[in-house]
Write a protein that holds these residues in place. Structure first.
Motif, mmCIF file in Angstrom:
data_model
loop_
_atom_site.group_PDB
_atom_site.id
_atom_site.type_symbol
_atom_site.label_atom_id
_atom_site.label_comp_id
_atom_site.label_asym_id
_atom_site.label_seq_id
_atom_site.Cartn_x
_atom_site.Cartn_y
_atom_site.Cartn_z
ATOM 1 N N THR A 1 0.823 -1.205 0.000
ATOM 2 C CA THR A 1 0.000 0.000 0.000
ATOM 3 C C THR A 1 0.859 1.259 0.000
ATOM 4 O O THR A 1 0.637 2.182 -0.795
ATOM 5 C CB THR A 1 -0.939 0.001 1.219
ATOM 6 O OG1 THR A 1 -1.692 -1.218 1.223
ATOM 7 C CG2 THR A 1 -1.892 1.175 1.173
ATOM 8 N N LEU A 2 1.853 1.306 0.891
ATOM 9 C CA LEU A 2 2.717 2.482 0.966
ATOM 10 C C LEU A 2 3.683 2.564 -0.210
ATOM 11 O O LEU A 2 3.994 3.659 -0.697
ATOM 12 C CB LEU A 2 3.507 2.466 2.279
ATOM 13 C CG LEU A 2 4.467 3.638 2.508
ATOM 14 C CD1 LEU A 2 3.713 4.964 2.537
ATOM 15 C CD2 LEU A 2 5.269 3.440 3.787
ATOM 16 N N GLU A 3 4.131 1.411 -0.681
ATOM 17 C CA GLU A 3 5.205 1.407 -1.681
ATOM 18 C C GLU A 3 4.715 1.296 -3.122
ATOM 19 O O GLU A 3 5.491 1.540 -4.047
ATOM 20 C CB GLU A 3 6.168 0.260 -1.372
ATOM 21 C CG GLU A 3 6.877 0.428 -0.033
ATOM 22 C CD GLU A 3 7.602 -0.825 0.428
ATOM 23 O OE1 GLU A 3 7.653 -1.798 -0.360
ATOM 24 O OE2 GLU A 3 8.089 -0.853 1.570
ATOM 25 N N THR A 4 3.450 0.926 -3.316
ATOM 26 C CA THR A 4 2.920 0.856 -4.684
ATOM 27 C C THR A 4 1.626 1.647 -4.837
ATOM 28 O O THR A 4 1.548 2.575 -5.636
ATOM 29 C CB THR A 4 2.696 -0.606 -5.127
ATOM 30 O OG1 THR A 4 3.944 -1.307 -5.084
ATOM 31 C CG2 THR A 4 2.169 -0.661 -6.557
ATOM 32 N N PHE A 5 0.598 1.307 -4.059
ATOM 33 C CA PHE A 5 -0.704 1.927 -4.302
ATOM 34 C C PHE A 5 -0.660 3.444 -4.138
ATOM 35 O O PHE A 5 -1.114 4.187 -5.027
ATOM 36 C CB PHE A 5 -1.778 1.342 -3.386
ATOM 37 C CG PHE A 5 -3.129 1.955 -3.609
ATOM 38 C CD1 PHE A 5 -3.894 1.582 -4.702
ATOM 39 C CD2 PHE A 5 -3.623 2.934 -2.761
ATOM 40 C CE1 PHE A 5 -5.132 2.172 -4.939
ATOM 41 C CE2 PHE A 5 -4.859 3.528 -2.989
ATOM 42 C CZ PHE A 5 -5.603 3.148 -4.080
ATOM 43 N N LEU A 6 -0.151 3.930 -3.024
ATOM 44 C CA LEU A 6 -0.145 5.375 -2.803
ATOM 45 C C LEU A 6 0.699 6.111 -3.840
ATOM 46 O O LEU A 6 0.252 7.143 -4.377
ATOM 47 C CB LEU A 6 0.317 5.694 -1.381
ATOM 48 C CG LEU A 6 -0.743 5.453 -0.298
ATOM 49 C CD1 LEU A 6 -0.142 5.577 1.089
ATOM 50 C CD2 LEU A 6 -1.914 6.421 -0.455
ATOM 51 N N LEU B 1 -8.196 -10.053 -3.732
ATOM 52 C CA LEU B 1 -8.963 -9.540 -4.849
ATOM 53 C C LEU B 1 -8.000 -8.929 -5.861
ATOM 54 O O LEU B 1 -7.393 -7.885 -5.599
ATOM 55 C CB LEU B 1 -9.957 -8.485 -4.364
ATOM 56 C CG LEU B 1 -11.157 -8.235 -5.270
ATOM 57 C CD1 LEU B 1 -12.135 -9.407 -5.192
ATOM 58 C CD2 LEU B 1 -11.878 -6.957 -4.873
ATOM 59 N N THR B 2 -7.843 -9.567 -6.992
ATOM 60 C CA THR B 2 -6.873 -9.114 -7.987
ATOM 61 C C THR B 2 -7.532 -8.615 -9.277
ATOM 62 O O THR B 2 -6.872 -8.435 -10.293
ATOM 63 C CB THR B 2 -5.860 -10.223 -8.315
ATOM 64 O OG1 THR B 2 -6.562 -11.416 -8.672
ATOM 65 C CG2 THR B 2 -4.965 -10.505 -7.126
ATOM 66 N N VAL B 3 -8.841 -8.410 -9.211
ATOM 67 C CA VAL B 3 -9.556 -7.679 -10.262
ATOM 68 C C VAL B 3 -10.387 -6.632 -9.529
ATOM 69 O O VAL B 3 -11.311 -6.984 -8.792
ATOM 70 C CB VAL B 3 -10.460 -8.602 -11.101
ATOM 71 C CG1 VAL B 3 -11.302 -7.788 -12.067
ATOM 72 C CG2 VAL B 3 -9.631 -9.623 -11.855
ATOM 73 N N ILE C 1 -4.162 -2.939 -8.625
ATOM 74 C CA ILE C 1 -3.010 -2.170 -8.172
ATOM 75 C C ILE C 1 -2.594 -2.766 -6.830
ATOM 76 O O ILE C 1 -3.395 -2.756 -5.884
ATOM 77 C CB ILE C 1 -3.338 -0.680 -8.009
ATOM 78 C CG1 ILE C 1 -3.912 -0.104 -9.305
ATOM 79 C CG2 ILE C 1 -2.086 0.103 -7.585
ATOM 80 C CD1 ILE C 1 -4.438 1.317 -9.154
ATOM 81 N N PRO C 2 -1.384 -3.288 -6.709
ATOM 82 C CA PRO C 2 -0.979 -3.888 -5.430
ATOM 83 C C PRO C 2 -1.140 -2.911 -4.276
ATOM 84 O O PRO C 2 -0.771 -1.737 -4.369
ATOM 85 C CB PRO C 2 0.492 -4.236 -5.665
ATOM 86 C CG PRO C 2 0.589 -4.442 -7.143
ATOM 87 C CD PRO C 2 -0.343 -3.432 -7.742
ATOM 88 N N GLY C 3 -1.719 -3.414 -3.195
ATOM 89 C CA GLY C 3 -1.895 -2.608 -1.998
ATOM 90 C C GLY C 3 -3.162 -1.803 -1.948
ATOM 91 O O GLY C 3 -3.458 -1.167 -0.927
ATOM 92 N N GLY C 4 -3.954 -1.800 -3.040
ATOM 93 C CA GLY C 4 -5.227 -1.099 -3.002
ATOM 94 C C GLY C 4 -6.242 -1.875 -2.186
ATOM 95 O O GLY C 4 -6.355 -3.095 -2.314
ATOM 96 N N GLY C 5 -6.985 -1.182 -1.348
ATOM 97 C CA GLY C 5 -8.016 -1.817 -0.530
ATOM 98 C C GLY C 5 -9.397 -1.481 -1.053
ATOM 99 O O GLY C 5 -9.707 -0.316 -1.316
ATOM 100 N N VAL C 6 -10.254 -2.486 -1.214
ATOM 101 C CA VAL C 6 -11.569 -2.284 -1.812
ATOM 102 C C VAL C 6 -12.641 -2.124 -0.739
ATOM 103 O O VAL C 6 -12.419 -2.385 0.441
ATOM 104 C CB VAL C 6 -11.938 -3.445 -2.761
ATOM 105 C CG1 VAL C 6 -10.889 -3.612 -3.845
ATOM 106 C CG2 VAL C 6 -12.135 -4.748 -1.987
#
Length: 844
Positions: free
Chosen positions: A371-376, A769-771, A783-788
């Motif tokens: 989340t910190l290193e990719t999504f944001l 969840l990868t879609v 997007i790695p680290g994204g929370g749905v």
């Protein structure tokens, strides 16, 4: 939701038994009708039989494919939004009717709903009644259809795409296979482009080769038409419709719908566990979601993964029945006593979970880092983002932004509104320099809502301050507007993110002396175009003196620049004050000039709001209650400055804290060491004790021990905010607030939730969840680290998480604030399980 009565406690949760209630008395006529139909019109006013449910306008969100007539077949909602529409394949912003109160006739085993298109003068009723294996749907009009809607108005039923991909359909003389890709074709209808008709005939058959998905629709008055709604919009569904004929009122549409039902079908159990795993010291309990007809529970087994022997049982014990929640029964398998580090799985009957860890280091790697290193970084606006040979996006929105004209109301774009004045020195549609800095895109869309920016910035600042996070995996070159993932630059990533957030928050103050409320696209077409954000505008400042295709330096005649909505809102001001004050503390020593500007701006904005009447200008993510935000602002300024004036104001806000204790009690608790007022501490302790008692009762309403009360959207982001608040309450009042309140939310997010056992954070955990609904949603990826947002509630009682499917934003969308609360929550779990010191010791 159905409540129950507590009987015993397991892992800090109450085990509940469903209340016994006698069946309502039935007349012989009702019983005979039900027996004849094979369907039951239940207490929730929908029709059900084994493996099937037919909902009748229970949901109220048709633009999100929730509403109208809906069919749940063998655990999957396969059809939805069955209702009259004014075009063949209406999109998200299509015209919708006003829905009246559902009328139920139990003697006739029938449900009916009145509806109307007010402006168009179309009033009608949709009636649903079963007979045999089928459901009959009838549309009656109050008067014949107006002539201008002939050939346009019809009854539609939409079919969930992934339920039918690769399966056959048959209509009239057309045999086909439901395509994976929405290929069209489309046709030109005057100035309008529409989805082309794919097939026509009296009987539509879907998936006859699949007994789990077989569905037949027969029109008893006129032909059926079949369209692919994805021809027009990527989030469309397949749909079947009948046109409403001229000069007809009674029985304008009559359908016989026969969804197949397997008599012996049982919904497979869902074994809810954290897909990441557990710390040895935390409670560990699998929550098992069961078909409501399950009578015998049997045993659950915990197996350890041995590198030589494979799966080795280490614990077998009977499940403990929790009771009914929504439409399912639940049981618990508690394995808290197992603390030996290793990899494990849980098995129940023929079903087994993905592997997970029990380890004291379980939250230290591959949990918050994506989340910190990719999504944001990927969500960062106004910069280019590069990741190991790929470009996530180029430097975008370099033409931000135009002054929104007074009175502009973009109700169709999140609800952005400009008040009667600009409240700046800029004229309508004039370029406002300096807004091309900082901020994160909120989700797959690209607006910068100031409320979300402020809350995310504050949470990241608190993560740094509370947990000392100082990892470095990202290069942020502000001068070159360049961000490179997985390349350290010697600076803590989280401080670079905080700086990026405050740069965006400060832009409004630098230009106008107050925060703007948001920046968003100028048109629905631009807002609805998702993907690479650098391509959405030409990144040149709009110059009205130039022709549409004329370019002169960094200016062009193309009017695609985003609008800045600049009205002052008191709640938004206090929210920004809190974020800037918190950020000023952590930026000291990293960027001292920026830290000083943050604090000076926060104090000046505070002083202005304290000396002027409050104003309210509703906009997306603008806080509803200014008084609650004032509590946060006073607390953060007090912690930052230790000035008495902020302490005194916080004391006078105690009635607000009491009234809004769930929202702001944590902020007051955080400020106690700086306040140092014994009487205030005592009164606050009493208020929080009352809240804690109520909370225990509320948490006992679900088997997951979290506040699961969705309206439409999944509750993940809401309960993550709750977890942040619970952490600070636990630290200040551990005798009242159990750390498990936080840890159960983390378990929920990582897989222990209704409907499935999927981690709701992409690429985190063994199965995630990868879609999802991010900028790359149309590629059906993540997007790695994204929370749905997570499982939503299909009313009245069906929890749902459709996967893989990226287009239900109420289930699968990423948002900025969800990322910030998630990072904080994981770090909080690590701290609580690794250390024993709390703020309570400091207060005492």
């Amino acid at each position: 939701m159905k409540t129950a009565i507590a009987t015993l406690a397991v892992f800090g949760l109450l085990i509940l038994q469903p209340p016994s209630a006698p069946s309502p008395a039935e007349t012989a006529q009702e019983t005979a009708a039900k027996s004849k139909a094979g369907w039951v019109l239940n207490d929730e006013e929908y029709f059900e039989k084994p493996g099937l449910s037919v909902l009748v306008f229970h949901d109220t969100y048709p633009e999100g494919k929730q509403g109208g007539i809906e069919i749940i077949q063998h655990g999957e909602r396969v059809a939805a939004v069955g209702d009259v529409r004014l075009e063949p394949a209406p999109g998200q912003w299509g015209k919708l009717p006003i829905v009246g109160k559902r009328l139920v006739d139990r003697a006739a085993n029938r449900a009916e709903v009145p509806l109307r298109f007010e402006k168009e003068g179309i009033a009608y009723r949709v009636r649903v009644e079963p007979d045999g294996d089928a459901i009959y749907v009838t549309v009656d009009l109050d008067r014949p259809l107006p002539a201008e809607f002939l050939g346009r108005a019809g009854f539609n039923l939409e079919l969930f795409p992934t339920a039918y991909f690769g399966k056959t359909y048959h209509l009239g003389r057309t045999d086909g296979v439901f395509p994976r890709q929405g290929n069209g074709p489309c046709v030109k209808d005057g100035p309008v482009v529409r989805a082309a008709l794919l097939a026509e005939g009296p009987v539509f058959s879907a998936a006859p080769e699949d007994p789990l998905r077989r569905l037949t629709i027969e029109s008893l008055a006129g032909d059926l038409r079949f369209f692919d709604g994805r021809s027009m919009e990527t989030n469309g569904w397949f749909l079947v419709r009948s046109l409403i004929p001229a000069d007809v009122t009674t029985g304008a549409v009559r359908w016989k719908i026969t969804p197949n039902s397997l008599p012996g079908w049982r919904r497979p159990p869902v074994i809810g566990i954290s897909q990441v795993g557990y710390h040895p010291r935390q409670d560990k309990c699998a929550v098992i979601e069961l078909d409501p007809r399950t009578t015998s529970l049997g045993e659950g087994t915990l197996l350890k993964v041995d590198p030589d022997k494979g799966l080795v049982p280490v614990l077998e014990r009977p499940l403990v029945r929790w009771g009914r929640f929504l439409r399912y029964d639940y049981a618990l398998f508690d394995f808290s006593g197992v603390r030996e580090p290793g990899a494990y799985v849980v098995r129940f009957g023929d079903f087994q979970t993905s592997p997970f860890l029990i380890s004291p280091e379980v939250y230290r790697r591959d949990v918050w880092q994506p989340t910190l290193e990719t999504f944001l970084p990927v969500q960062m606006c106004h910069v280019r983002v590069i990741d190991r040979g790929r470009i996530w996006h180029g430097a975008c929105h370099m033409d931000d932004a135009l002054q929104a004209p007074p009175g502009l109301d973009l109700a169709f774009i999140e609800g952005y509104k400009q008040g009667p004045e600009t409240e700046t020195s800029y004229a309508a549609d004039e370029h406002m320099p300096g807004l091309d800095r900082g901020g994160w895109h909120d989700a797959a869309d690209h607006d910068l809502a100031a409320g979300a920016q402020a809350w995310a910035t504050m949470l990241l600042a608190l993560s740094r301050e509370t947990f000392g996070l100082d990892t470095d995996q990202t290069t942020v070159d502000t001068a070159r507007r360049n961000v490179v993932l997985h390349v350290p630059d010697g600076k803590p990533d989280i401080l670079q993110q905080v700086a990026h957030g405050v740069e965006n928050l400060l832009t409004g103050y630098r230009l106008a002396g107050h925060s703007y409320t948001g920046i968003t696209d100028p048109s629905l077409e631009q807002y609805g175009t998702l993907g690479e954000p650098a391509s959405l505008t030409d990144n040149r400042i709009f110059d009205p003196s130039l022709g549409v295709d004329e370019v002169k330096g960094d200016r062009s005649g193309r009017r695609d620049d985003r609008y800045a909505f600049t009205g002052r809102d008191t709640g938004m001001e206090y929210s920004a004050v809190a974020a800037l004050a918190a950020s000023s503390r952590v930026l000291r020593g990293f960027d001292d000039a920026l830290a000083r500007e943050c604090l000076a701006t926060a104090v000046k904005a505070w002083e202005f709001e304290q000396s002027h009447p409050p104003v309210r200008q509703p906009n997306p993510y603008v806080p509803e209650r200014a008084d609650s935000q004032e509590v946060l602002a006073a607390a953060e300024l007090l912690i930052t400055t230790r000035e008495e004036r902020f302490a005194e104001r916080l004391k006078t806000l105690l009635p607000v804290i009491e009234a809004q204790v769930e929202e702001v009690g944590w902020a007051a608790a955080r400020a106690l060491p700086a306040l140092r007022d014994e009487e205030f501490s005592k009164r606050l302790g009493g208020i929080l004790a009352g809240y804690a008692a109520k909370l225990k009762t509320d948490l006992a309403k679900t088997p997951y021990g979290v506040p699961f009360e969705p309206h439409i959207w999944g509750v993940t982001w809401d309960i993550q905010e709750y977890a942040v608040r619970q952490y600070f309450l636990n630290q200040a009042f551990p005798q009242e607030f159990d750390r498990e309140n936080v840890l159960r939310v983390l378990n929920y997010v990582l897989g222990c939730h209704p409907a499935s056992s999927t981690s709701l954070v992409s690429a985190v955990g063994a199965h995630s969840l990868t879609v999802a609904y991010g900028i790359n949603l149309n590629d059906w990826t993540h997007i790695p680290g994204g929370g749905v947002s997570g499982p939503s509630l299909i009313r009245p009682d069906f929890p749902e998480l459709k996967e893989p499917f990226p287009y239900l934003w109420q289930q699968a969308e990423y948002v900025l604030t969800g990322a910030a609360t998630y990072v904080f929550m994981v770090l909080a779990a690590e701290r609580m399980l690794g250390e024993n010191d709390t703020l309570a010791s400091i207060i005492r």
